[in-house]
Design a protein around this motif. Structure first.
Motif, PDB file in Angstrom:
ATOM      1  N   GLY A 158       0.709  -1.229   0.051  1.00  0.00           N
ATOM      2  CA  GLY A 158      -0.049  -0.105   0.075  1.00  0.00           C
ATOM      3  C   GLY A 158       0.894   1.344   0.068  1.00  0.00           C
ATOM      4  O   GLY A 158       0.349   2.253  -0.309  1.00  0.00           O
ATOM      5  N   LEU A 159       2.177   1.125   0.369  1.00  0.00           N
ATOM      6  CA  LEU A 159       3.042   2.322   0.547  1.00  0.00           C
ATOM      7  C   LEU A 159       3.370   2.525  -1.023  1.00  0.00           C
ATOM      8  O   LEU A 159       4.461   3.659  -1.164  1.00  0.00           O
ATOM      9  N   GLY A 160       3.430   1.638  -1.934  1.00  0.00           N
ATOM     10  CA  GLY A 160       3.719   2.139  -3.172  1.00  0.00           C
ATOM     11  C   GLY A 160       5.347   2.169  -3.245  1.00  0.00           C
ATOM     12  O   GLY A 160       5.972   1.247  -2.827  1.00  0.00           O
ATOM     13  N   LEU A 161       5.803   3.234  -4.090  1.00  0.00           N
ATOM     14  CA  LEU A 161       7.301   3.381  -4.160  1.00  0.00           C
ATOM     15  C   LEU A 161       8.147   3.465  -3.187  1.00  0.00           C
ATOM     16  O   LEU A 161       9.209   3.120  -2.910  1.00  0.00           O
ATOM     17  N   TYR A 162       7.308   3.758  -1.867  1.00  0.00           N
ATOM     18  CA  TYR A 162       8.093   3.748  -0.646  1.00  0.00           C
ATOM     19  C   TYR A 162       8.026   2.511   0.323  1.00  0.00           C
ATOM     20  O   TYR A 162       8.406   2.403   1.350  1.00  0.00           O
ATOM     21  N   ALA A 163       7.309   1.642  -0.364  1.00  0.00           N
ATOM     22  CA  ALA A 163       7.352   0.134   0.309  1.00  0.00           C
ATOM     23  C   ALA A 163       8.773  -0.463   0.816  1.00  0.00           C
ATOM     24  O   ALA A 163       8.913  -0.923   1.902  1.00  0.00           O
ATOM     25  N   LEU A 164       9.449  -0.355  -0.325  1.00  0.00           N
ATOM     26  CA  LEU A 164      10.734  -0.910  -0.053  1.00  0.00           C
ATOM     27  C   LEU A 164      11.814  -0.270   1.010  1.00  0.00           C
ATOM     28  O   LEU A 164      12.202  -1.011   1.698  1.00  0.00           O
ATOM     29  N   PRO A 165      11.816   0.960   0.745  1.00  0.00           N
ATOM     30  CA  PRO A 165      12.753   1.766   1.831  1.00  0.00           C
ATOM     31  C   PRO A 165      12.175   1.701   3.332  1.00  0.00           C
ATOM     32  O   PRO A 165      12.782   1.668   4.133  1.00  0.00           O
ATOM     33  N   SER A 166      10.736   1.653   3.303  1.00  0.00           N
ATOM     34  CA  SER A 166       9.887   1.645   4.575  1.00  0.00           C
ATOM     35  C   SER A 166      10.239   0.455   5.131  1.00  0.00           C
ATOM     36  O   SER A 166      10.542   0.363   6.451  1.00  0.00           O
ATOM     37  N   ALA A 167      10.235  -0.827   4.465  1.00  0.00           N
ATOM     38  CA  ALA A 167      10.380  -2.013   5.085  1.00  0.00           C
ATOM     39  C   ALA A 167      11.799  -2.256   5.384  1.00  0.00           C
ATOM     40  O   ALA A 167      12.063  -2.870   6.389  1.00  0.00           O
ATOM     41  N   ALA A 168      12.683  -1.711   4.583  1.00  0.00           N
ATOM     42  CA  ALA A 168      14.168  -1.991   5.056  1.00  0.00           C
ATOM     43  C   ALA A 168      14.574  -1.272   6.415  1.00  0.00           C
ATOM     44  O   ALA A 168      15.294  -1.690   7.182  1.00  0.00           O
ATOM     45  N   PHE A 169      13.883  -0.058   6.266  1.00  0.00           N
ATOM     46  CA  PHE A 169      14.103   0.712   7.674  1.00  0.00           C
ATOM     47  C   PHE A 169      13.561   0.111   8.853  1.00  0.00           C
ATOM     48  O   PHE A 169      14.114   0.133   9.939  1.00  0.00           O
ATOM     49  N   LEU A 170      12.317  -0.531   8.749  1.00  0.00           N
ATOM     50  CA  LEU A 170      11.484  -1.063   9.751  1.00  0.00           C
ATOM     51  C   LEU A 170      12.457  -2.282  10.086  1.00  0.00           C
ATOM     52  O   LEU A 170      12.868  -2.550  11.383  1.00  0.00           O
ATOM     53  N   GLY A 171      13.168  -3.053   9.320  1.00  0.00           N
ATOM     54  CA  GLY A 171      14.067  -4.011   9.362  1.00  0.00           C
ATOM     55  C   GLY A 171      15.171  -3.633  10.186  1.00  0.00           C
ATOM     56  O   GLY A 171      15.590  -4.201  11.241  1.00  0.00           O
ATOM     57  N   ALA A 172      15.945  -2.744   9.580  1.00  0.00           N
ATOM     58  CA  ALA A 172      17.139  -2.139  10.144  1.00  0.00           C
ATOM     59  C   ALA A 172      16.703  -1.798  11.674  1.00  0.00           C
ATOM     60  O   ALA A 172      17.536  -1.763  12.545  1.00  0.00           O
ATOM     61  N   LEU A 173      15.802  -0.850  11.997  1.00  0.00           N
ATOM     62  CA  LEU A 173      15.213  -0.551  13.167  1.00  0.00           C
ATOM     63  C   LEU A 173      15.086  -1.696  14.175  1.00  0.00           C
ATOM     64  O   LEU A 173      15.489  -1.749  15.490  1.00  0.00           O
ATOM     65  N   LEU A 174      14.375  -2.488  13.695  1.00  0.00           N
ATOM     66  CA  LEU A 174      14.315  -3.858  14.712  1.00  0.00           C
ATOM     67  C   LEU A 174      15.542  -4.495  15.040  1.00  0.00           C
ATOM     68  O   LEU A 174      15.670  -4.788  16.204  1.00  0.00           O
ATOM     69  N   ALA A 175      16.340  -4.610  14.231  1.00  0.00           N
ATOM     70  CA  ALA A 175      17.665  -5.152  14.483  1.00  0.00           C
ATOM     71  C   ALA A 175      18.606  -4.330  15.353  1.00  0.00           C
ATOM     72  O   ALA A 175      18.872  -4.888  16.228  1.00  0.00           O
ATOM     73  N   THR A 176      18.307  -2.990  15.125  1.00  0.00           N
ATOM     74  CA  THR A 176      19.062  -2.258  16.297  1.00  0.00           C
ATOM     75  C   THR A 176      18.621  -2.110  17.462  1.00  0.00           C
ATOM     76  O   THR A 176      19.422  -2.290  18.361  1.00  0.00           O
ATOM     77  N   VAL A 177      17.257  -2.176  17.809  1.00  0.00           N
ATOM     78  CA  VAL A 177      16.580  -2.272  18.936  1.00  0.00           C
ATOM     79  C   VAL A 177      17.059  -3.817  19.697  1.00  0.00           C
ATOM     80  O   VAL A 177      17.356  -3.602  20.900  1.00  0.00           O
ATOM     81  N   ILE A 178      16.919  -4.636  18.836  1.00  0.00           N
ATOM     82  CA  ILE A 178      17.154  -6.166  19.354  1.00  0.00           C
ATOM     83  C   ILE A 178      18.518  -6.127  19.851  1.00  0.00           C
ATOM     84  O   ILE A 178      19.027  -6.549  21.235  1.00  0.00           O
ATOM     85  N   VAL A 179      19.667  -5.724  19.242  1.00  0.00           N
ATOM     86  CA  VAL A 179      21.094  -5.554  19.436  1.00  0.00           C
ATOM     87  C   VAL A 179      21.148  -4.755  20.553  1.00  0.00           C
ATOM     88  O   VAL A 179      22.022  -5.508  21.520  1.00  0.00           O
ATOM     89  N   PHE A 180      20.665  -3.728  20.592  1.00  0.00           N
ATOM     90  CA  PHE A 180      21.068  -2.780  21.566  1.00  0.00           C
ATOM     91  C   PHE A 180      20.423  -3.223  22.807  1.00  0.00           C
ATOM     92  O   PHE A 180      21.187  -3.012  24.010  1.00  0.00           O
ATOM     93  N   MET A 181      19.312  -3.840  22.975  1.00  0.00           N
ATOM     94  CA  MET A 181      18.675  -4.423  24.298  1.00  0.00           C
ATOM     95  C   MET A 181      19.520  -5.380  24.854  1.00  0.00           C
ATOM     96  O   MET A 181      19.834  -5.556  26.040  1.00  0.00           O
ATOM     97  N   LEU A 182      19.935  -6.517  23.991  1.00  0.00           N
ATOM     98  CA  LEU A 182      20.715  -7.671  24.160  1.00  0.00           C
ATOM     99  C   LEU A 182      21.984  -7.408  24.808  1.00  0.00           C
ATOM    100  O   LEU A 182      22.704  -7.947  25.604  1.00  0.00           O
ATOM    101  N   ALA A 183      22.583  -6.158  24.325  1.00  0.00           N
ATOM    102  CA  ALA A 183      23.961  -6.126  24.557  1.00  0.00           C
ATOM    103  C   ALA A 183      23.860  -5.200  26.111  1.00  0.00           C
ATOM    104  O   ALA A 183      25.215  -4.942  26.481  1.00  0.00           O
ATOM    105  N   ARG A 184      22.829  -4.686  26.604  1.00  0.00           N
ATOM    106  CA  ARG A 184      22.780  -3.823  27.682  1.00  0.00           C
ATOM    107  C   ARG A 184      23.215  -4.487  28.652  1.00  0.00           C
ATOM    108  O   ARG A 184      22.378  -5.638  28.945  1.00  0.00           O
ATOM    109  N   THR A 185      23.696  -4.086  29.819  1.00  0.00           N
ATOM    110  CA  THR A 185      23.978  -4.830  31.072  1.00  0.00           C
ATOM    111  C   THR A 185      23.689  -3.686  32.217  1.00  0.00           C
ATOM    112  O   THR A 185      23.380  -2.670  31.819  1.00  0.00           O
ATOM    113  N   SER A 186      23.707  -4.030  33.473  1.00  0.00           N
ATOM    114  CA  SER A 186      23.231  -3.148  34.528  1.00  0.00           C
ATOM    115  C   SER A 186      24.453  -2.290  34.768  1.00  0.00           C
ATOM    116  O   SER A 186      23.999  -1.174  35.272  1.00  0.00           O
TER     117      SER A 186
END
Length: 346
Positions: free
Chosen positions: A123-151
């Protein structure tokens, strides 16, 4: 200080001259050879609104509609990946960090693959690919950031290890998506694209990648002093009034945006964000104000040359650009690490 500034100016001028030369070469070479004089004449006609003859029209279209967008896209891709490499290495205080190793590129590839093969976010048309790639990159960033954090905070070594592991995980997900793809031709196309390719570059990709890369580089230069502080530890940052946690998170999100857009255009190109910051520091030192001026230019030059090699090495076939950057990046990284080891050895 003046000596360092002169040194930086010399390398910036040399990098610009080399980049212009490589860009002109990229417009000349290809499956159809076009003379440099004719290429420059076509560019001038495009910029000035001049006229060309009917006989020149096919070559003119090749230069203006195909090669010029490709060269410009490669410039912005190299500059963007190099900038992100500098940012990520400063944020995690680890010279081995880059978007590829931290899993950001792999996460972006999952989102982009889902769009290409299954029409996700259609439904995002031309912006579907960059939007999906950004969401995937952001998800990876959040997961790595959370797992790497310690007390005790964010541990750089833990971040690299978690990013590497998640990168393999996201790559496995991409492989499964390709395996489940309904069309075999689309799957083969995606596999080639995941290794990096600028074959689909267009004026749309020039503007898309150009905006995020230029804005990202300008913002990085603006916070260069903060990056200097952050690279020395959270305690130093706090003493200077910098909220290290919030600043680091903002930089990660900005990196995810840049990487997501780049991956959506040309796939995952490795080693640019890893090697170019190292080379730049060897030339002008570790001050981020100098590094962030020269590094994007060197990254742009590297990708432009790699793209030229990828489409001229085995004509009429085109190699994935990621294979070229890896062929250059692996031995370069080994040499840099050996030099670094000899430098710090007792």
């Amino acid at each position: 200080m003046q000596t360092q500034q002169r040194r930086l100016a010399v390398f910036v001028v040399l990098a610009l001259v080399a980049l212009v030369g490589a860009s002109v070469l990229g417009l000349v070479v290809g499956s159809v050879h076009i003379a440099p004089s004719a290429t420059l004449r076509y560019l001038w006609a495009e910029l000035s609104g001049g006229t060309i003859t009917c006989a020149d029209a096919p070559d003119y279209r090749i230069v203006v509609d195909s090669r010029l967008p490709r060269v410009l896209t490669s410039i912005f891709v190299g500059a963007g990946l190099s900038t992100v490499g500098v940012i990520v290495q400063a944020v995690v205080r680890n010279a081995l960090a880059d978007p590829y190793i931290l899993g950001i590129s792999s996460g972006a590839s999952v989102g982009a693959t889902a769009v290409v093969l299954f029409g996700a976010l259609g439904g995002l048309g031309l912006y579907a690919l960059p939007s999906a790639a950004f969401l995937g990159a952001l998800l990876a960033t959040v997961i790595v950031f959370m797992l790497a954090r310690t007390s005790s905070g964010l541990e750089p070594l833990r971040l690299v290890l978690m990013g590497t592991a998640l990168g393999y995980g996201f790559s496995a997900i991409t492989t499964v998506l390709v395996f489940l793809a309904p069309a075999g031709d689309a799957a083969r196309s995606v596999m080639f694209w995941l290794l990096g390719s600028l074959a689909a570059a267009s004026w749309h990709s020039v503007w898309l990648v150009g905006v995020v890369s230029v804005v990202g580089a300008v913002l990085a230069v603006a916070v260069a002093r903060h990056l200097d502080a952050l690279s020395m530890g959270d305690d130093v940052s706090a003493s200077l009034g910098i909220d290290a946690g919030r600043f680091r998170l903002g930089l990660f999100v900005a990196s995810a945006i840049i990487v997501g857009v780049i991956v959506s255009v040309c796939g995952a190109i490795g080693f640019v964000g890893l090697i170019m910051p190292h080379v730049t520091r060897l030339l002008v030192g570790a001050d981020h104000r100098r590094v962030l001026v020269l590094c994007p230019l060197l990254g742009a030059l590297f990708v432009v040359v790699a793209d030229i090699i990828s489409r001229t090495l085995v004509p009429p076939y085109e190699l994935p650009i990621g294979a070229i950057t890896a062929a250059v990046g692996v031995p370069t990284f080994i040499l840099l690490m050996r030099r670094r080891t000899r430098t710090v050895s007792p």
